[in-house]
Design an enzyme around this catalytic site. Sequence first.
Site, PDB file in Angstrom:
ATOM      1  N   GLU A 200       0.772  -1.344  -0.123  1.00  0.00           N
ATOM      2  CA  GLU A 200       0.017  -0.081   0.040  1.00  0.00           C
ATOM      3  C   GLU A 200       0.833   1.250  -0.423  1.00  0.00           C
ATOM      4  O   GLU A 200       2.119   1.393   0.559  1.00  0.00           O
ATOM      5  CB  GLU A 200      -0.999  -0.159   1.057  1.00  0.00           C
ATOM      6  CG  GLU A 200      -2.401  -0.319   1.316  1.00  0.00           C
ATOM      7  CD  GLU A 200      -2.953  -0.676   2.923  1.00  0.00           C
ATOM      8  OE1 GLU A 200      -2.779  -0.468   3.874  1.00  0.00           O
ATOM      9  OE2 GLU A 200      -4.229  -1.474   2.568  1.00  0.00           O
ATOM     10  N   GLU A 287      -8.926  -2.046   7.341  1.00  0.00           N
ATOM     11  CA  GLU A 287      -9.561  -3.294   7.508  1.00  0.00           C
ATOM     12  C   GLU A 287     -11.264  -3.009   8.224  1.00  0.00           C
ATOM     13  O   GLU A 287     -11.483  -2.275   8.446  1.00  0.00           O
ATOM     14  CB  GLU A 287      -8.467  -3.958   7.962  1.00  0.00           C
ATOM     15  CG  GLU A 287      -8.410  -3.397  10.179  1.00  0.00           C
ATOM     16  CD  GLU A 287      -8.074  -4.501  10.863  1.00  0.00           C
ATOM     17  OE1 GLU A 287      -7.251  -5.138  10.637  1.00  0.00           O
ATOM     18  OE2 GLU A 287      -7.165  -3.728  12.221  1.00  0.00           O
ATOM     19  N   ARG A 291     -16.481  -7.612  15.257  1.00  0.00           N
ATOM     20  CA  ARG A 291     -16.715  -8.301  16.231  1.00  0.00           C
ATOM     21  C   ARG A 291     -16.935  -6.784  16.888  1.00  0.00           C
ATOM     22  O   ARG A 291     -17.352  -5.569  16.501  1.00  0.00           O
ATOM     23  CB  ARG A 291     -15.642  -8.302  16.854  1.00  0.00           C
ATOM     24  CG  ARG A 291     -14.340  -7.286  17.183  1.00  0.00           C
ATOM     25  CD  ARG A 291     -13.755  -8.408  17.689  1.00  0.00           C
ATOM     26  NE  ARG A 291     -11.799  -7.102  17.367  1.00  0.00           N
ATOM     27  CZ  ARG A 291     -11.421  -6.698  17.809  1.00  0.00           C
ATOM     28  NH1 ARG A 291     -12.359  -5.266  18.762  1.00  0.00           N
ATOM     29  NH2 ARG A 291     -10.393  -5.847  16.999  1.00  0.00           N
TER      30      ARG A 291
HETATM   31  P1  ADP Z   1      -3.475  -4.248  12.273  1.00  0.00           P
HETATM   32  O1  ADP Z   1      -4.293  -5.284  11.608  1.00  0.00           O
HETATM   33  O2  ADP Z   1      -2.188  -5.323  12.789  1.00  0.00           O
HETATM   34  O3  ADP Z   1      -3.836  -3.168  13.248  1.00  0.00           O
HETATM   35  P2  ADP Z   1      -4.672  -2.212  10.418  1.00  0.00           P
HETATM   36  O4  ADP Z   1      -4.269  -2.184   8.792  1.00  0.00           O
HETATM   37  O5  ADP Z   1      -5.532  -2.157  11.195  1.00  0.00           O
HETATM   38  O6  ADP Z   1      -3.535  -3.588  11.076  1.00  0.00           O
HETATM   39  O7  ADP Z   1      -2.680  -1.086  10.515  1.00  0.00           O
HETATM   40  C1  ADP Z   1      -2.945  -0.923  11.812  1.00  0.00           C
HETATM   41  C2  ADP Z   1      -2.240   0.712  12.208  1.00  0.00           C
HETATM   42  O8  ADP Z   1      -1.001   0.448  11.079  1.00  0.00           O
HETATM   43  C3  ADP Z   1      -2.774   1.801  11.141  1.00  0.00           C
HETATM   44  O9  ADP Z   1      -3.156   2.536  12.748  1.00  0.00           O
HETATM   45  C4  ADP Z   1      -1.614   3.126  11.637  1.00  0.00           C
HETATM   46  O10 ADP Z   1      -1.254   3.551  12.145  1.00  0.00           O
HETATM   47  C5  ADP Z   1      -0.741   2.121  10.432  1.00  0.00           C
HETATM   48  N1  ADP Z   1      -1.115   2.318   8.759  1.00  0.00           N
HETATM   49  C6  ADP Z   1      -1.416   0.994   8.555  1.00  0.00           C
HETATM   50  N2  ADP Z   1      -1.340   1.183   6.658  1.00  0.00           N
HETATM   51  C7  ADP Z   1      -0.870   2.214   6.834  1.00  0.00           C
HETATM   52  C8  ADP Z   1      -0.647   2.807   5.509  1.00  0.00           C
HETATM   53  N3  ADP Z   1      -1.334   2.609   4.882  1.00  0.00           N
HETATM   54  N4  ADP Z   1      -0.109   3.867   5.747  1.00  0.00           N
HETATM   55  C9  ADP Z   1       0.033   4.629   6.809  1.00  0.00           C
HETATM   56  N5  ADP Z   1      -0.061   4.064   7.704  1.00  0.00           N
HETATM   57  C10 ADP Z   1      -0.397   3.076   8.215  1.00  0.00           C
END
Ligand code: ADP
Length: 453
Positions: A200, A287, A291
Amino acid sequence: MFQKILIANRGEIALRIIRAAREMGIETVAVHSTADTDAMHVRMADESVCIGPPQSSESYLSAAGIMSACEITGAEAIHPGYGFLSENVLFARVVEDHDIVFIGPSAEHIQTMGDKATAKDTMRRLGIPCVPGSNGIVDTLDEAKQLAEELEYPVIIKATAGGGGRGMNVAINPNEIEHAFQTARAEARVAFGNEAVYIEKYLEEPRHIEIQIFGDGRGKAVHLGERDCSLQRRHQKVFEEAPGPVISAEERTYIGHVCAEAVAEMNYSGAGTIEFLYENGKFYFIEMNTRLQVEHPITEAIFGVDLVREQIRVAAHLPMSFSQDSLELRGHAIEVRINAEKLPRFDPCPGRITQYHAPGGLGVRMDSALYDGYSIPSYYDSLIGKLIVHGRDRSEALARLSRALSELIVDGIDTTIPLFHALLEEVDIQSGDYNIHWLENWIQRNLTLKEEM
Ligand code: ADP
């Protein structure tokens, strides 16, 4: 309606569910490990069953233990809370196969959203705006390099099976792509047994904005606005507020509507959260959590609804008790997560509570399983309480939070309460001017560095 439900969890969330069930006239069964014999959820439930030793893998994560407890007590449904088995596809299937009701979405929906690349693909097709990136899994380094050039650096490589902030690596420039790609895959292989990754665009200063949705499983769904959960430490939320300080009513209606339409189309059942990064007025899906979230009470506060009651109703095939038109956003709510941790390094700090006093008064809710003399076991998450405040507007909520924190007493162990006293002094917190990196930077400047000096 069910006569008896089993709660496959512990701590404050188990109490939260017992409370909703009791108000609905439903009996409750607690399950617990041998380390939790004296825990509050065991005391508060109508019945309890010990399902194993302290280690979660042999108790709270034991599908066999939980199904046996259902069998023994005659519970008709299981509420998984959050964490533990709440997003475990195999468990949801086992429950369904035994003709017990899983209080949550279908195993199929859990599976689709549990694989992040598939989730993103599904959401994109349903019209949800996503972070620009690969279409699904990236198999080779060459492919990753080419995509990174197209997306323009910085980029982030993420494990499709990821969770809890693991299996994610940023590449700021072309020199870092090989390392980021290989490390993310290696971490994912070890942590999740699945090395598949996707790529991404890395957003540099976004806020974390998530939309609460609720579906009846029969094509009807609503949204309950957003929560701003940008204040994070190691990708773990620490302080959450609703509504988001920078989200306008128009933006809320737009993104809420898109989310509600998407989950209605899927026939999604129960509570869910669609998480976005938000930057320069745009939302980017990252994501979906299938839940109840830890921070659900701030949404309950501003909409005056009971989300757990609603989950139980929908699981029992009753219609939702609210519609989009009947939901009215009122005031502002903030939640702070109180952990048994020692500052400045946030080291876990289990132990015996010598004195506990919960704050009260108008607009204050304390969700916690603590009591005087309780010994916090060392085996589980360090979250020991959630303080939730509600005010007519954001400044009233902040003042109320400060007042409530000053009433809260947790003696005998170290907690993160002093962190919140300090944060409330910060101009950026007072004005709502923060992004997902703000808290880590603040901790670095104010706690960790000072200690090293
Ligand atoms: P997890 O399922 O491990 O929590 P997420 O996809 O929800 O992973 O991402 C967790 C955190 O990582 C986000 O809240 C953000 O802080 C950072 N993050 C994830 N994707 C990106 C992105 N494309 N750009 C910047 N930060 C990101």
